[in-house]
Write a protein that holds these residues in place. Structure first.
Motif, PDB file in Angstrom:
ATOM      1  N   VAL A 224      35.966  52.424 -12.514  1.00  9.43           N
ATOM      2  CA  VAL A 224      35.871  52.864 -13.904  1.00  9.43           C
ATOM      3  C   VAL A 224      34.383  53.025 -14.215  1.00  9.43           C
ATOM      4  O   VAL A 224      33.533  52.569 -13.467  1.00  9.43           O
ATOM      5  CB  VAL A 224      36.514  51.842 -14.871  1.00  9.43           C
ATOM      6  CG1 VAL A 224      38.007  51.742 -14.649  1.00  9.43           C
ATOM      7  CG2 VAL A 224      35.867  50.464 -14.717  1.00  9.43           C
TER       8      VAL A 224
ATOM      9  N   SER B  21      30.088  57.118 -12.269  1.00 11.30           N
ATOM     10  CA  SER B  21      28.787  57.295 -12.922  1.00 11.30           C
ATOM     11  C   SER B  21      28.000  58.398 -12.227  1.00 11.30           C
ATOM     12  O   SER B  21      28.349  58.846 -11.130  1.00 11.30           O
ATOM     13  CB  SER B  21      27.989  55.987 -12.867  1.00 11.30           C
ATOM     14  OG  SER B  21      27.682  55.659 -11.523  1.00 11.30           O
TER      15      SER B  21
ATOM     16  N   GLU C  14      43.596  68.331 -10.497  1.00 10.55           N
ATOM     17  CA  GLU C  14      44.206  67.045 -10.869  1.00 10.55           C
ATOM     18  C   GLU C  14      45.145  66.503  -9.797  1.00 10.55           C
ATOM     19  O   GLU C  14      45.320  65.284  -9.677  1.00 10.55           O
ATOM     20  CB  GLU C  14      45.003  67.152 -12.176  1.00 10.55           C
ATOM     21  CG  GLU C  14      44.228  67.719 -13.356  1.00 10.55           C
ATOM     22  CD  GLU C  14      44.536  69.188 -13.579  1.00 10.55           C
ATOM     23  OE1 GLU C  14      44.961  69.519 -14.704  1.00 10.55           O
ATOM     24  OE2 GLU C  14      44.375  69.975 -12.634  1.00 10.55           O
TER      25      GLU C  14
ATOM     26  N   TYR D 227      33.660  58.682 -16.673  1.00 11.18           N
ATOM     27  CA  TYR D 227      35.071  58.959 -16.415  1.00 11.18           C
ATOM     28  C   TYR D 227      35.577  60.194 -17.170  1.00 11.18           C
ATOM     29  O   TYR D 227      36.147  61.105 -16.567  1.00 11.18           O
ATOM     30  CB  TYR D 227      35.932  57.746 -16.779  1.00 11.18           C
ATOM     31  CG  TYR D 227      37.414  58.050 -16.754  1.00 11.18           C
ATOM     32  CD1 TYR D 227      38.117  58.081 -15.551  1.00 11.18           C
ATOM     33  CD2 TYR D 227      38.108  58.370 -17.927  1.00 11.18           C
ATOM     34  CE1 TYR D 227      39.468  58.398 -15.524  1.00 11.18           C
ATOM     35  CE2 TYR D 227      39.448  58.682 -17.909  1.00 11.18           C
ATOM     36  CZ  TYR D 227      40.124  58.695 -16.703  1.00 11.18           C
ATOM     37  OH  TYR D 227      41.451  59.024 -16.679  1.00 11.18           O
ATOM     38  N   GLU D 228      35.375  60.230 -18.482  1.00 12.01           N
ATOM     39  CA  GLU D 228      35.933  61.332 -19.284  1.00 12.01           C
ATOM     40  C   GLU D 228      35.333  62.674 -18.888  1.00 12.01           C
ATOM     41  O   GLU D 228      36.051  63.674 -18.772  1.00 12.01           O
ATOM     42  CB  GLU D 228      35.706  61.059 -20.773  1.00 12.01           C
ATOM     43  CG  GLU D 228      36.551  59.908 -21.302  1.00 12.01           C
ATOM     44  CD  GLU D 228      36.398  59.712 -22.792  1.00 12.01           C
ATOM     45  OE1 GLU D 228      35.762  60.568 -23.445  1.00 12.01           O
ATOM     46  OE2 GLU D 228      36.924  58.707 -23.303  1.00 12.01           O
ATOM     47  N   GLU D 229      34.020  62.692 -18.672  1.00 13.49           N
ATOM     48  CA  GLU D 229      33.358  63.938 -18.271  1.00 13.49           C
ATOM     49  C   GLU D 229      33.858  64.410 -16.910  1.00 13.49           C
ATOM     50  O   GLU D 229      34.123  65.602 -16.711  1.00 13.49           O
ATOM     51  CB  GLU D 229      31.845  63.705 -18.231  1.00 13.49           C
ATOM     52  CG  GLU D 229      31.046  64.944 -17.855  1.00 13.49           C
ATOM     53  CD  GLU D 229      29.552  64.675 -17.789  1.00 13.49           C
ATOM     54  OE1 GLU D 229      28.860  65.368 -17.012  1.00 13.49           O
ATOM     55  OE2 GLU D 229      29.074  63.761 -18.498  1.00 13.49           O
TER      56      GLU D 229
ATOM     57  N   TYR E 102      36.742  63.597 -15.427  1.00 13.18           N
ATOM     58  CA  TYR E 102      38.151  63.984 -15.538  1.00 13.18           C
ATOM     59  C   TYR E 102      38.289  65.393 -16.118  1.00 13.18           C
ATOM     60  O   TYR E 102      39.092  66.201 -15.644  1.00 13.18           O
ATOM     61  CB  TYR E 102      38.918  62.983 -16.401  1.00 13.18           C
ATOM     62  CG  TYR E 102      40.366  63.364 -16.581  1.00 13.18           C
ATOM     63  CD1 TYR E 102      41.290  63.165 -15.547  1.00 13.18           C
ATOM     64  CD2 TYR E 102      40.810  63.965 -17.761  1.00 13.18           C
ATOM     65  CE1 TYR E 102      42.622  63.543 -15.708  1.00 13.18           C
ATOM     66  CE2 TYR E 102      42.133  64.350 -17.923  1.00 13.18           C
ATOM     67  CZ  TYR E 102      43.031  64.141 -16.893  1.00 13.18           C
ATOM     68  OH  TYR E 102      44.337  64.525 -17.031  1.00 13.18           O
ATOM     69  N   GLU E 103      37.489  65.697 -17.121  1.00 20.73           N
ATOM     70  CA  GLU E 103      37.531  67.024 -17.737  1.00 20.73           C
ATOM     71  C   GLU E 103      37.124  68.105 -16.734  1.00 20.73           C
ATOM     72  O   GLU E 103      37.739  69.182 -16.670  1.00 20.73           O
ATOM     73  CB  GLU E 103      36.600  67.047 -18.958  1.00 20.73           C
ATOM     74  CG  GLU E 103      36.718  68.292 -19.820  1.00 20.73           C
ATOM     75  CD  GLU E 103      38.069  68.407 -20.516  1.00 20.73           C
ATOM     76  OE1 GLU E 103      38.452  69.536 -20.866  1.00 20.73           O
ATOM     77  OE2 GLU E 103      38.742  67.364 -20.701  1.00 20.73           O
ATOM     78  N   SER E 104      36.102  67.836 -15.937  1.00 23.27           N
ATOM     79  CA  SER E 104      35.656  68.797 -14.921  1.00 23.27           C
ATOM     80  C   SER E 104      36.730  69.009 -13.862  1.00 23.27           C
ATOM     81  O   SER E 104      36.964  70.138 -13.410  1.00 23.27           O
ATOM     82  CB  SER E 104      34.373  68.298 -14.252  1.00 23.27           C
ATOM     83  OG  SER E 104      33.312  68.242 -15.175  1.00 23.27           O
TER      84      SER E 104
ATOM     85  N   GLU F 102      31.157  54.997 -17.088  1.00 22.17           N
ATOM     86  CA  GLU F 102      30.762  55.791 -18.237  1.00 22.17           C
ATOM     87  C   GLU F 102      30.979  57.294 -18.059  1.00 22.17           C
ATOM     88  O   GLU F 102      31.020  58.040 -19.033  1.00 22.17           O
ATOM     89  CB  GLU F 102      29.285  55.528 -18.580  1.00 22.17           C
ATOM     90  CG  GLU F 102      28.292  55.907 -17.490  1.00 22.17           C
ATOM     91  CD  GLU F 102      28.016  54.821 -16.472  1.00 22.17           C
ATOM     92  OE1 GLU F 102      27.008  54.935 -15.762  1.00 22.17           O
ATOM     93  OE2 GLU F 102      28.822  53.857 -16.387  1.00 22.17           O
TER      94      GLU F 102
ATOM     95  N   ARG G  26      39.949  68.650 -14.298  1.00 26.17           N
ATOM     96  CA  ARG G  26      41.032  69.399 -14.937  1.00 26.17           C
ATOM     97  C   ARG G  26      40.668  70.871 -15.095  1.00 26.17           C
ATOM     98  O   ARG G  26      41.495  71.771 -14.843  1.00 26.17           O
ATOM     99  CB  ARG G  26      41.355  68.778 -16.301  1.00 26.17           C
ATOM    100  CG  ARG G  26      42.683  69.256 -16.866  1.00 26.17           C
ATOM    101  CD  ARG G  26      43.015  68.548 -18.144  1.00 26.17           C
ATOM    102  NE  ARG G  26      42.094  68.926 -19.226  1.00 26.17           N
ATOM    103  CZ  ARG G  26      42.266  68.580 -20.493  1.00 26.17           C
ATOM    104  NH1 ARG G  26      43.303  67.838 -20.844  1.00 26.17           N
ATOM    105  NH2 ARG G  26      41.403  68.965 -21.412  1.00 26.17           N
TER     106      ARG G  26
END
Length: 360
Positions: free
Chosen positions: A227, A198, A244, A231-233, A235-237, A229, A239
């Motif tokens: 885990v 978060s 990674e 996570y996706e943001e 992970y994208e950063s 809210e 990557r």
């Protein structure tokens, strides 16, 4: 023995719900008649039901203190069960407890404040906290400071009691087996973070930290256990920055003991906290710790040989502290320095005894 009610209307599970569940369970074991009052779809109450703790569900929303029917339901419940002590959790719970307490005799009305965010100085808060609530529990000096930052009234200051979050070492021997995929290569620094993914927990800072460590030719891996809210943001950063292989998500980790045993150093990147419980866990397992100098971090880690506290967002110094910290691990582990410190300050029975003295 007096009847005690823990009042928490949060639906989701979090730190406050963990405290209310565990504390209600302990007081029931100590012979109190315990009730937990909460919302209709409450994870806390589900867990209480599973553990044979009496519960009461009422539909509560953020403005329910303006709803006479909700207040009436609470009053009716308190009177029916002859409740004498109530410990509440959220600001809305505090407001509802304050108003219902006008119409039913309660020996102690207690608001437990776990968030180090200033309380607004308005008429209602001055009335509720200054006149209608009897005691305010805070979990650190920093939380106390934020409560008083805008509400400087003497009558509120006198009601505040510092009750640290307690630590139960027995829990960590009951977690069972769990496969935590952390592999260490020779000469590699294993950095761990255990927190909800978060904005508050600040894991976005690991991108800059990883880049700095690479410029210093440090072999490392950063493992994020949790885990959330963001996570996706995040992970994208990671990557997009081609990290990674360096910053690895483990997902939710239940066996904290095993996680701590597999890492070299604990990195706590939270940008605000009421009380950083995972700092206590890392200290108990004698890990070197690096954290930002925010909220109660310095207070919690005060005097711990393995702790480095650095200026918020100074990731150059954070990275340097990670490199230096690994050298202390053998000293910390051989002397059980962190474990002894945690048990002396935060051991469960000491804290519960203190609460019991206050409410009896």
């Amino acid at each position: 023995m007096k009847k005690i009610c823990f009042f928490n209307s949060e639906k989701k599970w979090g730190g406050g719900e963990k405290w209310h569940f565990e504390t209600s369970k302990i007081f029931q074991e100590r012979g109190y008649e315990v009730f937990v009052l909460g919302n209709l779809e409450s994870k806390l109450l589900d867990k209480c039901d599973e553990n044979k703790i009496k519960t009461k569900r009422i539909k509560i929303k953020n403005r329910s203190f303006l709803n006479p029917f909700v207040i009436y339901q609470i009053i009716k419940f308190f009177k029916k069960e002859k409740i004498k002590i109530v410990i509440c959790n959220l600001p809305i719970d505090m407001k509802l407890l304050s108003l219902s307490g006008i119409f039913v005799k309660l020996d102690k009305k207690i608001y437990r404040r776990g968030s180090a965010i200033p309380i607004k100085n308005n008429l209602l808060n001055r009335l509720f906290l200054g006149k209608l609530i009897d005691i305010i529990f805070v979990n650190s000096e920093e939380t106390k400071r934020t409560v008083l930052k805008k509400l400087k009234a003497k009558e509120i200051f006198q009601k505040i009691k510092i009750i640290y979050n307690y630590f139960d070492p027995e829990v960590y021997d009951e977690l069972g087996e769990e496969n935590i995929n952390i592999e260490k290569k020779e000469g590699e620094l294993i950095i761990g973070n255990l927190a909800r993914i978060s904005k508050q927990k600040g894991q976005i800072n690991f991108i800059e930290i990883a880049k700095i460590l690479k410029t210093k030719d440090i072999k490392f891996k950063i493992y994020l256990a949790g885990v959330g809210e963001l996570y996706e943001e995040l992970y994208e950063s990671i990557r997009n920055n081609k990290l990674e292989e360096d910053i690895i998500f483990l997902g939710f980790v239940k066996n904290v003991k095993k996680f701590m045993e597999k890492i070299d150093i604990f990195a706590f990147t939270s940008i605000w906290e009421g009380f950083g419980y995972s700092l206590i866990e890392a200290m108990y397992f004698n890990k070197s710790i690096v954290a930002y100098d925010i909220s109660s971090n310095g207070e919690v880690l005060d005097g711990y040989l393995g702790a480095s506290v650095v200026k918020l967002n100074d990731n150059e110094e954070f990275s340097n502290s990670l490199i230096k910290g690994i050298k202390l691990n053998s000293v910390l582990e051989s002397g059980n320095i962190g474990k002894d410190k945690v048990l002396n300050r935060f051991e469960k029975n000491k804290i519960i005894d203190e609460i019991q003295r206050i409410i009896d």
